[in-house]
Design an enzyme around this catalytic site. Structure first.
Site, PDB file in Angstrom:
ATOM      1  N   THR A   1       0.857  -1.189   0.000  1.00 15.22           N
ATOM      2  CA  THR A   1       0.000   0.000   0.000  1.00 15.22           C
ATOM      3  C   THR A   1       0.892   1.237   0.000  1.00 15.22           C
ATOM      4  OG1 THR A   1      -1.788  -1.083   1.190  1.00 15.22           O
ATOM      5  CG2 THR A   1      -1.581   1.289   1.531  1.00 15.22           C
TER       6      THR A   1
ATOM      7  N   THR B   1      -0.858   1.782   7.169  1.00 19.53           N
ATOM      8  CA  THR B   1      -0.739   0.605   6.315  1.00 19.53           C
ATOM      9  C   THR B   1      -0.700  -0.640   7.202  1.00 19.53           C
ATOM     10  OG1 THR B   1       0.754  -0.578   4.811  1.00 19.53           O
ATOM     11  CG2 THR B   1       1.751   1.102   6.190  1.00 19.53           C
ATOM     12  N   GLY B   2      -1.016  -1.782   6.595  1.00 18.54           N
ATOM     13  CA  GLY B   2      -1.093  -3.027   7.366  1.00 18.54           C
ATOM     14  C   GLY B   2      -2.509  -3.555   7.317  1.00 18.54           C
TER      15      GLY B   2
ATOM     16  N   ARG C   1     -14.759  -6.152  -0.203  1.00 19.25           N
ATOM     17  CA  ARG C   1     -14.145  -5.794   1.091  1.00 19.25           C
ATOM     18  C   ARG C   1     -13.569  -4.372   1.018  1.00 19.25           C
ATOM     19  NH1 ARG C   1      -8.616  -4.255   2.680  1.00 19.25           N
ATOM     20  NH2 ARG C   1      -8.250  -4.996   4.780  1.00 19.25           N
ATOM     21  N   VAL C   2     -13.877  -3.568   2.017  1.00 19.79           N
ATOM     22  CA  VAL C   2     -13.323  -2.216   2.103  1.00 19.79           C
ATOM     23  C   VAL C   2     -12.392  -2.173   3.308  1.00 19.79           C
ATOM     24  CG1 VAL C   2     -13.840   0.225   2.469  1.00 19.79           C
ATOM     25  CG2 VAL C   2     -15.310  -1.149   0.984  1.00 19.79           C
ATOM     26  N   GLY C   3     -11.189  -1.684   3.098  1.00 16.80           N
ATOM     27  CA  GLY C   3     -10.213  -1.624   4.188  1.00 16.80           C
ATOM     28  C   GLY C   3     -10.213  -0.287   4.891  1.00 16.80           C
ATOM     29  N   ASP C   4      -9.126  -0.018   5.592  1.00 18.00           N
ATOM     30  CA  ASP C   4      -8.998   1.215   6.374  1.00 18.00           C
ATOM     31  C   ASP C   4      -8.658   2.438   5.520  1.00 18.00           C
ATOM     32  OD1 ASP C   4      -6.479  -0.243   5.957  1.00 18.00           O
ATOM     33  OD2 ASP C   4      -5.560   1.473   6.952  1.00 18.00           O
TER      34      ASP C   4
ATOM     35  N   GLY D   1      -6.013  -3.758   7.503  1.00 15.67           N
ATOM     36  CA  GLY D   1      -6.915  -2.639   7.698  1.00 15.67           C
ATOM     37  C   GLY D   1      -7.967  -2.853   8.763  1.00 15.67           C
TER      38      GLY D   1
HETATM   39  N1  ASP Z   1      -4.251  -1.242   4.896  1.00 20.08           N
HETATM   40  C1  ASP Z   1      -4.491  -1.908   3.644  1.00 20.08           C
HETATM   41  C2  ASP Z   1      -5.846  -2.573   3.704  1.00 20.08           C
HETATM   42  O1  ASP Z   1      -6.129  -3.232   4.683  1.00 20.08           O
HETATM   43  C3  ASP Z   1      -3.476  -2.930   3.264  1.00 20.08           C
HETATM   44  C4  ASP Z   1      -2.036  -2.580   3.495  1.00 20.08           C
HETATM   45  O2  ASP Z   1      -1.705  -1.496   3.945  1.00 20.08           O
HETATM   46  O3  ASP Z   1      -1.176  -3.421   3.213  1.00 20.08           O
HETATM   47  O4  ASP Z   1      -6.566  -2.512   2.752  1.00 20.08           O
END
Ligand code: ASP
Length: 312
Positions: free
Chosen positions: A181, A231-232, A209-212, A234
């Site tokens: 990301t 990031t990470g 799916r919707v992330g953060d 979500g």
């Molecule tokens: N935060 C992002 C999500 O969950 C993924 C990522 O940062 O690797 O969509």
């Protein structure tokens, strides 16, 4: 009158041998944003320019080269937020455009809305002139085929809703499947802060799916005290409303460094979360921190050289 800009290229485990590409990619992005800030441009213009450089670089999980969902296509999430006037634009589950961050910016500038999603986001993007763009690179497609087979065979799940729990477990055991990301935070000479984040989400996510990333306060946030991009995984960032909490910490008098570190510690304690953050405060202090093995990031402040690293 301080200017500063920091970018990240995703928290996770980068493949051995990919360090040089990640360092070069993040450095080029900072350079693009820096030129705009040095010419007196806005944090918004600088953040979007840097984000586009990262979206166009296929090694990152955003724009061209973003990861595929379980069904084998890309759904983008992206968000931009400006401290001045709490302006926000966001897209989720958007398909087949080249630069999702620009669509998010246009949601902010051209509509009364904060977020557009799915079909509606795509229709808006086309009206705004974004042509059809296939973001799937051969490398990402091969990667997806291999990982999907590993997931299906290794864990023995079918295409049912219960898969999401297994996918989460699988991704936890194999953090190299996430990451990439991109995010940017910038401070301009008018003391305006901007945060921009763009992603294909997590590999093999269920369609829809919707992330953060596109959720203001979770993966992206900017107010006059601090701006932040996460990031990470979500789902943990959403539960913690991390970026808003980091800005609030600064508002209450914590240093930016402490506010980010405390959020990471809390998320490790509560969820054992694999996450990372970049942030800048009103004084131009730039912070990067993460709980994953890697989080390529690069930054500059005023006259400093651009500093780029794979981890803190
Ligand atoms: N935060 C992002 C999500 O969950 C993924 C990522 O940062 O690797 O969509």
């Amino acid at each position: 009158m301080t200017i500063a800009l920091i970018v990240h290229g995703g928290a996770g485990s980068w493949r051995p041998g990919s360090d040089a590409d990640a360092i070069e990619g993040t450095t080029l992005a900072v350079d693009a944003g820096r030129k705009i800030l040095e010419a007196g441009g806005s944090a918004l213009d600088a953040a979007c320019a840097a984000a586009m450089v990262l979206e166009d670089n296929p090694i990152f999980n955003a724009g061209t080269g973003a990861v595929l969902n379980y069904d084998g296509y890309v759904e983008f999430d992206a968000c931009v937020m400006v401290s001045e006037g709490a302006q926000i634009g966001s897209v989720s589950a958007l398909q087949r455009v080249k630069n999702p961050i620009l669509v998010a910016r246009q949601v902010m500038e051209e509509t009364d809305h904060v977020m557009l999603t799915g079909e509606g986001a795509l229709r808006f993007a086309r009206v705004m002139g974004h042509g059809d763009h296939d973001p799937i690179t051969p490398a990402r497609f091969d990667d997806w085929k291999h990982k999907k087979a590993a997931l299906d065979i290794g864990i023995g799940i079918g295409k049912d809703a219960k898969a999401s729990l297994k996918i989460r477990e699988f991704l936890r055991k194999h953090p190299e499947y996430a990451g990439g990301t991109i995010g940017v935070v910038a401070l301009d000479a008018r003391d305006v802060l901007c945060a921009a984040t763009s992603t294909g989400g997590v590999t093999l996510k269920l369609p829809g799916r919707v992330g953060d990333t596109p959720l203001p306060g979770a993966g992206t946030y900017a107010n006059k005290f601090a701006a932040c991009s996460a990031t990470g995984t979500g789902e943990y960032v959403i539960r913690s409303l991390s970026c808003r909490a980091i800005s609030e910490g600064v508002e209450r008098g914590k240093s930016l460094d402490d506010s980010v570190a405390e959020m990471l510690a809390q998320m490790t304690r509560d969820f054992d979360a694999d996450v990372g953050f970049i942030a800048i405060d009103a004084n131009g202090n730039a912070v990067a921190n993460h709980s994953t093995t890697h989080m390529p990031h690069a930054w500059f402040r005023d006259e400093s050289d651009i500093i780029a690293k794979m981890h803190v």
